[in-house]
Design an enzyme around this catalytic site. Structure first.
Site, PDB file in Angstrom:
ATOM      1  N   ASP A  43       0.851  -1.204   0.000  1.00  0.00           N
ATOM      2  CA  ASP A  43       0.000   0.000   0.000  1.00  0.00           C
ATOM      3  C   ASP A  43       0.882   1.248   0.000  1.00  0.00           C
ATOM      4  O   ASP A  43       1.674   1.453   0.924  1.00  0.00           O
ATOM      5  CB  ASP A  43      -0.891   0.016   1.247  1.00  0.00           C
ATOM      6  CG  ASP A  43      -1.820   1.216   1.217  1.00  0.00           C
ATOM      7  OD1 ASP A  43      -2.798   1.170   0.454  1.00  0.00           O
ATOM      8  OD2 ASP A  43      -1.548   2.207   1.923  1.00  0.00           O
ATOM      9  N   TYR A  48       3.118  10.028   0.785  1.00  0.00           N
ATOM     10  CA  TYR A  48       4.079   9.419   1.712  1.00  0.00           C
ATOM     11  C   TYR A  48       5.523   9.772   1.319  1.00  0.00           C
ATOM     12  O   TYR A  48       6.462   9.521   2.081  1.00  0.00           O
ATOM     13  CB  TYR A  48       3.903   7.894   1.795  1.00  0.00           C
ATOM     14  CG  TYR A  48       2.532   7.441   2.234  1.00  0.00           C
ATOM     15  CD1 TYR A  48       1.646   8.318   2.869  1.00  0.00           C
ATOM     16  CD2 TYR A  48       2.092   6.138   2.026  1.00  0.00           C
ATOM     17  CE1 TYR A  48       0.374   7.910   3.253  1.00  0.00           C
ATOM     18  CE2 TYR A  48       0.823   5.722   2.419  1.00  0.00           C
ATOM     19  CZ  TYR A  48      -0.029   6.614   3.025  1.00  0.00           C
ATOM     20  OH  TYR A  48      -1.294   6.207   3.405  1.00  0.00           O
ATOM     21  N   LYS A  77      -2.313   6.178  -4.104  1.00  0.00           N
ATOM     22  CA  LYS A  77      -3.429   7.098  -3.856  1.00  0.00           C
ATOM     23  C   LYS A  77      -3.145   8.483  -4.419  1.00  0.00           C
ATOM     24  O   LYS A  77      -2.022   8.995  -4.296  1.00  0.00           O
ATOM     25  CB  LYS A  77      -3.691   7.207  -2.340  1.00  0.00           C
ATOM     26  CG  LYS A  77      -3.745   5.867  -1.650  1.00  0.00           C
ATOM     27  CD  LYS A  77      -4.113   5.939  -0.187  1.00  0.00           C
ATOM     28  CE  LYS A  77      -3.735   4.642   0.513  1.00  0.00           C
ATOM     29  NZ  LYS A  77      -2.389   4.623   1.082  1.00  0.00           N
ATOM     30  N   HIS A 110      -7.403   9.647  -2.173  1.00  0.00           N
ATOM     31  CA  HIS A 110      -6.911   9.495  -0.800  1.00  0.00           C
ATOM     32  C   HIS A 110      -7.903  10.057   0.238  1.00  0.00           C
ATOM     33  O   HIS A 110      -8.151   9.441   1.275  1.00  0.00           O
ATOM     34  CB  HIS A 110      -5.549  10.180  -0.674  1.00  0.00           C
ATOM     35  CG  HIS A 110      -4.673   9.625   0.408  1.00  0.00           C
ATOM     36  ND1 HIS A 110      -3.306   9.606   0.312  1.00  0.00           N
ATOM     37  CD2 HIS A 110      -4.955   9.094   1.615  1.00  0.00           C
ATOM     38  CE1 HIS A 110      -2.799   9.070   1.414  1.00  0.00           C
ATOM     39  NE2 HIS A 110      -3.788   8.756   2.227  1.00  0.00           N
TER      40      HIS A 110
HETATM   41  P1  NDP Z   1      -0.363   0.651  11.909  1.00  0.00           P
HETATM   42  O1  NDP Z   1      -1.590   0.473  12.715  1.00  0.00           O
HETATM   43  O2  NDP Z   1      -0.063  -0.298  10.817  1.00  0.00           O
HETATM   44  O3  NDP Z   1       0.858   0.721  12.923  1.00  0.00           O
HETATM   45  C1  NDP Z   1       2.180   0.894  12.474  1.00  0.00           C
HETATM   46  C2  NDP Z   1       3.071   1.024  13.708  1.00  0.00           C
HETATM   47  O4  NDP Z   1       3.051  -0.202  14.444  1.00  0.00           O
HETATM   48  C3  NDP Z   1       4.496   1.330  13.396  1.00  0.00           C
HETATM   49  O5  NDP Z   1       4.962   2.212  14.380  1.00  0.00           O
HETATM   50  C4  NDP Z   1       5.189  -0.033  13.506  1.00  0.00           C
HETATM   51  O6  NDP Z   1       6.524   0.153  13.899  1.00  0.00           O
HETATM   52  C5  NDP Z   1       4.384  -0.710  14.586  1.00  0.00           C
HETATM   53  N1  NDP Z   1       4.254  -2.158  14.404  1.00  0.00           N
HETATM   54  C6  NDP Z   1       4.169  -2.867  13.261  1.00  0.00           C
HETATM   55  N2  NDP Z   1       3.986  -4.174  13.494  1.00  0.00           N
HETATM   56  C7  NDP Z   1       3.955  -4.321  14.845  1.00  0.00           C
HETATM   57  C8  NDP Z   1       3.778  -5.429  15.694  1.00  0.00           C
HETATM   58  N3  NDP Z   1       3.586  -6.663  15.231  1.00  0.00           N
HETATM   59  N4  NDP Z   1       3.802  -5.208  17.045  1.00  0.00           N
HETATM   60  C9  NDP Z   1       3.989  -3.962  17.528  1.00  0.00           C
HETATM   61  N5  NDP Z   1       4.160  -2.859  16.758  1.00  0.00           N
HETATM   62  C10 NDP Z   1       4.124  -3.035  15.428  1.00  0.00           C
HETATM   63  O7  NDP Z   1      -0.382   2.149  11.398  1.00  0.00           O
HETATM   64  P2  NDP Z   1      -0.461   2.967  10.066  1.00  0.00           P
HETATM   65  O8  NDP Z   1      -1.186   4.195  10.425  1.00  0.00           O
HETATM   66  O9  NDP Z   1       0.864   3.056   9.448  1.00  0.00           O
HETATM   67  O10 NDP Z   1      -1.442   2.133   9.102  1.00  0.00           O
HETATM   68  C11 NDP Z   1      -1.006   1.125   8.222  1.00  0.00           C
HETATM   69  C12 NDP Z   1      -0.997   1.602   6.776  1.00  0.00           C
HETATM   70  O11 NDP Z   1      -2.289   2.017   6.368  1.00  0.00           O
HETATM   71  C13 NDP Z   1      -0.141   2.860   6.520  1.00  0.00           C
HETATM   72  O12 NDP Z   1       1.230   2.584   6.574  1.00  0.00           O
HETATM   73  C14 NDP Z   1      -0.676   3.283   5.184  1.00  0.00           C
HETATM   74  O13 NDP Z   1      -0.139   2.468   4.159  1.00  0.00           O
HETATM   75  C15 NDP Z   1      -2.162   3.041   5.377  1.00  0.00           C
HETATM   76  N6  NDP Z   1      -2.865   4.244   5.872  1.00  0.00           N
HETATM   77  C16 NDP Z   1      -3.753   4.858   5.024  1.00  0.00           C
HETATM   78  C17 NDP Z   1      -4.427   5.972   5.417  1.00  0.00           C
HETATM   79  C18 NDP Z   1      -5.369   6.620   4.478  1.00  0.00           C
HETATM   80  O14 NDP Z   1      -5.746   7.782   4.716  1.00  0.00           O
HETATM   81  N7  NDP Z   1      -5.792   5.955   3.440  1.00  0.00           N
HETATM   82  C19 NDP Z   1      -4.263   6.560   6.752  1.00  0.00           C
HETATM   83  C20 NDP Z   1      -3.361   5.815   7.598  1.00  0.00           C
HETATM   84  C21 NDP Z   1      -2.707   4.696   7.155  1.00  0.00           C
HETATM   85  P3  NDP Z   1       7.757  -0.505  13.069  1.00  0.00           P
HETATM   86  O15 NDP Z   1       7.704   0.051  11.688  1.00  0.00           O
HETATM   87  O16 NDP Z   1       8.949  -0.044  13.830  1.00  0.00           O
HETATM   88  O17 NDP Z   1       7.553  -1.992  13.120  1.00  0.00           O
HETATM   89  C1  1BO Z   2      -1.348  12.252   5.325  1.00  0.00           C
HETATM   90  C2  1BO Z   2      -2.233  11.329   6.077  1.00  0.00           C
HETATM   91  C3  1BO Z   2      -2.775  10.214   5.285  1.00  0.00           C
HETATM   92  C4  1BO Z   2      -2.198   8.908   5.620  1.00  0.00           C
HETATM   93  O1  1BO Z   2      -2.599   7.981   4.616  1.00  0.00           O
END
Ligand code: NDP
Ligand code: 1BO
Length: 316
Positions: A43, A48, A77, A110
């Site tokens: 994704d 980003y 997106k 997005h």
């Molecule tokens: P997540 O809920 O996926 O959490 C990510 C965090 O959790 C990071 O800090 C990561 O650290 C940590 N992590 C990962 N795996 C584990 C685990 N098994 N145990 C403990 N901690 C863990 O958050 P996101 O907000 O990043 O959501 C995921 C994805 O969704 C985004 O990366 C993006 O691609 C998408 N997204 C889309 C949005 C939209 O508006 N369409 C908005 C928000 C997200 P580390 O990297 O150090 O492992």
């Molecule tokens: C910029 C915030 C959106 C994460 O997908």
């Protein structure tokens, strides 16, 4: 790997890798390790600002014979500053160029929020367009046209509530094939999920782990999914990690899920969550967790004298 299926029969792997906040310098490796571990769904998003490095990870994995393009499912997106019809194709072409691909598997709007071209994040009222300036149907028409031109295989939206989805459905063109929204046990969004199912719209859960990010001071008092005792108990029962249970919860709901990680062992651990089968009792315990919280508060789009309100994208 389990798959969801689009209306035309194309599959999307139910578990993918998120890349938001995966820094240049670390995201190439994260993508490479993920593909090595078996992920086939990544994704991405223009905003980003790491699509070149994501593309490098994909390219290196292909060069090493780990994966072929046709086995991959790559989502990106359209950022808010490219909602005008004439801006959509160039934005998608830039993403394709950065990723080193000639088509995307899925392209999403997005946010249902339009900014002036070239604005990353709005600083004042002048940075915004309104729905009168750039109706969502204009952007959606452009997405249908880039799909028809072969630049992406599927199209959809992100952060759309029921009213905004209806607006596109009632416009009479193609129905969005995907809605990517925040979904986890603190925000199950049952009504939105039911609405999407009724209209044949697949869902992807973002922030499935509750986006734990200790760098963000503003969120230090948020409830923590990864510390919730109900999730901890179910993890113990399945001899799994809490993160794996949260991922397995989306999979049990037949919702695609895209946990982000740049840590090799967590990338592998998260992938193994696809093997965990939660039972009816686990799902009931999670349903009754009793905490309601949205981690992404949307203030980015509603502040700076924005013409948008959170009710423009969220129902609950
Ligand atoms: P997540 O809920 O996926 O959490 C990510 C965090 O959790 C990071 O800090 C990561 O650290 C940590 N992590 C990962 N795996 C584990 C685990 N098994 N145990 C403990 N901690 C863990 O958050 P996101 O907000 O990043 O959501 C995921 C994805 O969704 C985004 O990366 C993006 O691609 C998408 N997204 C889309 C949005 C939209 O508006 N369409 C908005 C928000 C997200 P580390 O990297 O150090 O492992
Ligand atoms: C910029 C915030 C959106 C994460 O997908």
């Amino acid at each position: 790997m389990k798959y969801l299926t689009f209306k035309n029969g194309d599959p999307i792997p139910i578990l993918g890798l998120g890349t938001w906040k995966s820094e240049p310098g670390e995201v190439r490796n994260a993508v490479f390790w993920a593909l090595e571990a078996g992920y086939r769904h990544i994704d991405c998003a223009a905003i980003y600002q790491n699509e070149k490095e994501v593309g490098q990870g994909i390219k290196d994995a292909m060069l090493e014979g780990i994966v072929k393009r046709e086995e991959l499912f790559i989502t990106s997106k359209l950022w808010n500053d490219s909602h005008r019809y004439e801006d959509v194709k160039p934005a998608l072409e830039k993403t394709l160029n950065d990723l080193g691909l000639d088509y995307l598997d899925l392209y999403l709007i997005h946010w249902p929020v339009a900014l002036k071209h070239g604005v990353g994040f709005a600083q004042n009222r002048e940075d915004f367009y309104t729905y009168l300036d750039v109706p969502l149907t204009q952007t959606w028409e452009a997405l249908q046209d880039v799909k028809a031109a072969g630049l992406c295989r599927h199209i959809g939206v992100s952060n759309f509530n029921r009213a905004k989805l209806l607006e596109l459905i009632e416009a009479g063109g193609e129905i969005p094939e995907m809605n990517q929204v925040e979904l986890h046990p603190f925000l199950p969004q049952d009504k939105l999920v039911a609405f999407c199912r009724e209209h044949g719209i697949l869902l992807t859960a973002y922030s499935p782990l509750g986006t734990p990010d200790s760098r963000n001071e503003r969120h230090k008092n948020d409830p923590r999914l990864l510390e919730n005792p109900v999730v901890a108990e179910i993890a113990k029962k399945h001899q799994a990690s809490m993160g794996q249970i949260l991922i397995a919860w989306s999979i049990a709901r037949e919702i695609a899920v895209i946990p982000k990680s740049v840590n090799k062992s967590r990338i592998i651990e998260n992938f193994a969550a696809a093997q965990i089968e939660l039972d009816a009792h686990d799902l009931m315990e999670i349903r009754d967790i009793g905490i309601s919280h949205r981690f992404l508060d949307g203030s980015l789009h509603t502040s700076h004298n924005s013409p948008y309100k959170s009710s423009d994208f969220w129902d609950e």
